[in-house]
Design a protein around this motif. Structure first.
Motif, mmCIF file in Angstrom:
data_model
loop_
_atom_site.group_PDB
_atom_site.id
_atom_site.type_symbol
_atom_site.label_atom_id
_atom_site.label_comp_id
_atom_site.label_asym_id
_atom_site.label_seq_id
_atom_site.Cartn_x
_atom_site.Cartn_y
_atom_site.Cartn_z
ATOM 1 N N UNK A 127 -10.491 -3.746 9.461
ATOM 2 C CA UNK A 127 -10.543 -2.280 9.410
ATOM 3 C C UNK A 127 -9.174 -1.773 8.964
ATOM 4 N N UNK A 128 -9.148 -0.975 7.895
ATOM 5 C CA UNK A 128 -7.905 -0.502 7.297
ATOM 6 C C UNK A 128 -7.970 0.990 7.013
ATOM 7 N N UNK A 129 -6.805 1.614 6.905
ATOM 8 C CA UNK A 129 -6.738 3.026 6.550
ATOM 9 C C UNK A 129 -5.397 3.313 5.893
ATOM 10 N N UNK A 130 -5.425 4.056 4.788
ATOM 11 C CA UNK A 130 -4.197 4.426 4.079
ATOM 12 C C UNK A 130 -4.269 5.890 3.690
ATOM 13 N N UNK A 131 -3.097 6.536 3.575
ATOM 14 C CA UNK A 131 -3.101 7.920 3.117
ATOM 15 C C UNK A 131 -1.829 8.660 3.470
ATOM 16 N N UNK A 132 -1.913 9.977 3.387
ATOM 17 C CA UNK A 132 -0.799 10.862 3.716
ATOM 18 C C UNK A 132 -1.199 11.754 4.887
ATOM 19 N N UNK A 133 -0.256 11.948 5.813
ATOM 20 C CA UNK A 133 -0.479 12.860 6.937
ATOM 21 C C UNK A 133 0.700 13.820 7.021
ATOM 22 N N UNK A 134 0.461 14.961 7.637
ATOM 23 C CA UNK A 134 1.513 15.960 7.835
ATOM 24 C C UNK A 134 1.688 16.202 9.325
ATOM 25 N N UNK A 135 2.919 16.067 9.796
ATOM 26 C CA UNK A 135 3.251 16.267 11.209
ATOM 27 C C UNK A 135 4.471 17.172 11.282
ATOM 28 N N UNK A 184 0.826 -1.207 0.000
ATOM 29 C CA UNK A 184 0.000 0.000 0.000
ATOM 30 C C UNK A 184 0.863 1.261 0.000
ATOM 31 N N UNK A 185 2.020 1.216 0.638
ATOM 32 C CA UNK A 185 2.948 2.349 0.567
ATOM 33 C C UNK A 185 3.444 2.516 -0.867
ATOM 34 N N UNK A 186 3.716 1.429 -1.557
ATOM 35 C CA UNK A 186 4.136 1.516 -2.958
ATOM 36 C C UNK A 186 3.054 2.169 -3.811
ATOM 37 N N UNK A 187 1.802 1.808 -3.561
ATOM 38 C CA UNK A 187 0.699 2.428 -4.299
ATOM 39 C C UNK A 187 0.633 3.923 -3.998
ATOM 40 N N UNK A 188 0.721 4.277 -2.718
ATOM 41 C CA UNK A 188 0.660 5.684 -2.331
ATOM 42 C C UNK A 188 1.826 6.476 -2.924
ATOM 43 N N UNK A 189 2.983 5.836 -3.072
ATOM 44 C CA UNK A 189 4.133 6.511 -3.674
ATOM 45 C C UNK A 189 3.867 6.886 -5.132
ATOM 46 N N UNK A 190 2.988 6.145 -5.781
ATOM 47 C CA UNK A 190 2.640 6.478 -7.164
ATOM 48 C C UNK A 190 1.679 7.651 -7.247
ATOM 49 N N UNK A 191 1.144 8.068 -6.100
ATOM 50 C CA UNK A 191 0.121 9.116 -6.067
ATOM 51 C C UNK A 191 0.638 10.411 -5.459
ATOM 52 N N UNK A 239 1.168 6.628 5.145
ATOM 53 C CA UNK A 239 0.835 5.702 6.228
ATOM 54 C C UNK A 239 -0.163 4.671 5.717
ATOM 55 N N UNK A 240 0.106 3.412 6.015
ATOM 56 C CA UNK A 240 -0.840 2.333 5.721
ATOM 57 C C UNK A 240 -0.980 1.476 6.969
ATOM 58 N N UNK A 241 -2.208 1.343 7.463
ATOM 59 C CA UNK A 241 -2.467 0.497 8.627
ATOM 60 C C UNK A 241 -3.550 -0.512 8.248
#
Length: 282
Positions: free
Chosen positions: A236-244, A168-175, A251-253
């Motif tokens: 239950x899953x969640x994926x995306x980008x966060x800013x801290x 899922x991190x690989x997928x998010x890296x494409x986005x 992040x993929x959980x």
């Protein structure tokens, strides 16, 4: 999920959770005559009930502003059901196929893609899953995006797609763009990436839980949830980008085996906060 107010915002959606669960496994538009107890066996998924206390969770975090392309993992990088997080993959596949054809999405495709991501609409997903060619179409796109451990769900059962947190991190890296992402040579063009990000940034309020717990108001995400019929336990899953603190993280959980959806959300949000906090210290 934090506090009663956010849980209350989901109350209106919870009445349709079981319907959404069935819809994630079977296409809408016709009667569902197969007994629910048989659906997971037919999909080749172990339907044996899990005992209490067997909740699994894996979190993967990648600092987009760093140089590494390897995420920090917390938990075993095992396969999980995607449930509705696969909708990001379906949209990425649709956009990549449109690029290959030298065209933009049609008005009808956008009318399906937007509720699929923003509202997690299952009827829209059924239509786009068919359009991309189901699992074979998505897997062909995934190969180009660098995914190595994601297998599309059988037939119309997109919700039973199998994936790992690192994939899922690989997928998010494409986005998502960033110092790390710029090294990946995403097959998605700039407009396609921006379109996916815009939808994930503006999900409906009842969908705004999950990895967003690790950040303030600056986040983009897609969540998924699925109750397993035989055991009654929840994926239950969640994926995306966060800013801290000005830094961007993918992040993929992924989790399964929770006794309720709320319990699963708590597991995912706690894992997201802990994994992001650990990454900021490295």
């Amino acid at each position: 999920m934090k506090g009663a107010s956010r849980r209350g915002s989901r109350a209106g959606a919870c009445a349709g959770v079981l319907l959404a669960t069935v819809a994630a496994l079977f296409p809408l538009g016709g009667p569902h005559t197969v007994p629910a107890e048989q659906t997971h066996a037919a999909a080749g998924v172990d339907a044996a009930p899990q005992g209490p206390g067997k909740t699994r969770v894996t979190a993967a975090v990648l600092n987009l502003d760093g140089k590494s392309l390897e995420p920090l993992l917390d938990g075993e990088d095992a396969s999980y059901d995607t449930a509705s997080i696969v909708k990001v993959d379906i949209l990425a596949t649709l956009l990549l196929q449109a690029q290959d054809a030298g065209r933009h999405l049609t008005a009808q495709e956008r009318a399906l893609a937007e509720p699929m991501i923003r509202n997690s609409d299952n009827a829209a997903t059924n239509a786009l899953w068919r359009e991309i060619g189901g699992a074979p179409g998505m897997e062909a796109a995934n190969k180009r995006m660098g995914l190595t451990a994601t297998e599309g769900g059988p037939g119309a059962k997109w919700g039973l797609t199998q994936t790992t947190a690192s994939d899922q991190i690989r997928l998010l890296l494409s986005v998502f763009d960033g110092a790390a992402a710029s090294k990946t040579d995403s097959p998605l063009d700039k407009d396609s990436r921006a379109y996916i990000r815009s939808l994930m940034t503006h999900v409906a309020s009842d969908q705004a839980w999950g990895v967003s717990a690790a950040s303030g108001s600056d986040h983009a995400l897609k969540n998924g949830w699925l109750q397993r019929t035989a055991s009654g336990l929840w994926d239950v899953n969640s994926v995306g980008q966060v800013t801290v603190d000005g830094h961007h993280y993918l992040v993929a959980v992924l989790s399964d085996g929770s006794p309720s959806m709320d319990d699963g959300i708590s597991v995912v949000e706690r894992a997201a906060r802990q994994a992001v906090a650990a990454t900021t210290r490295t």
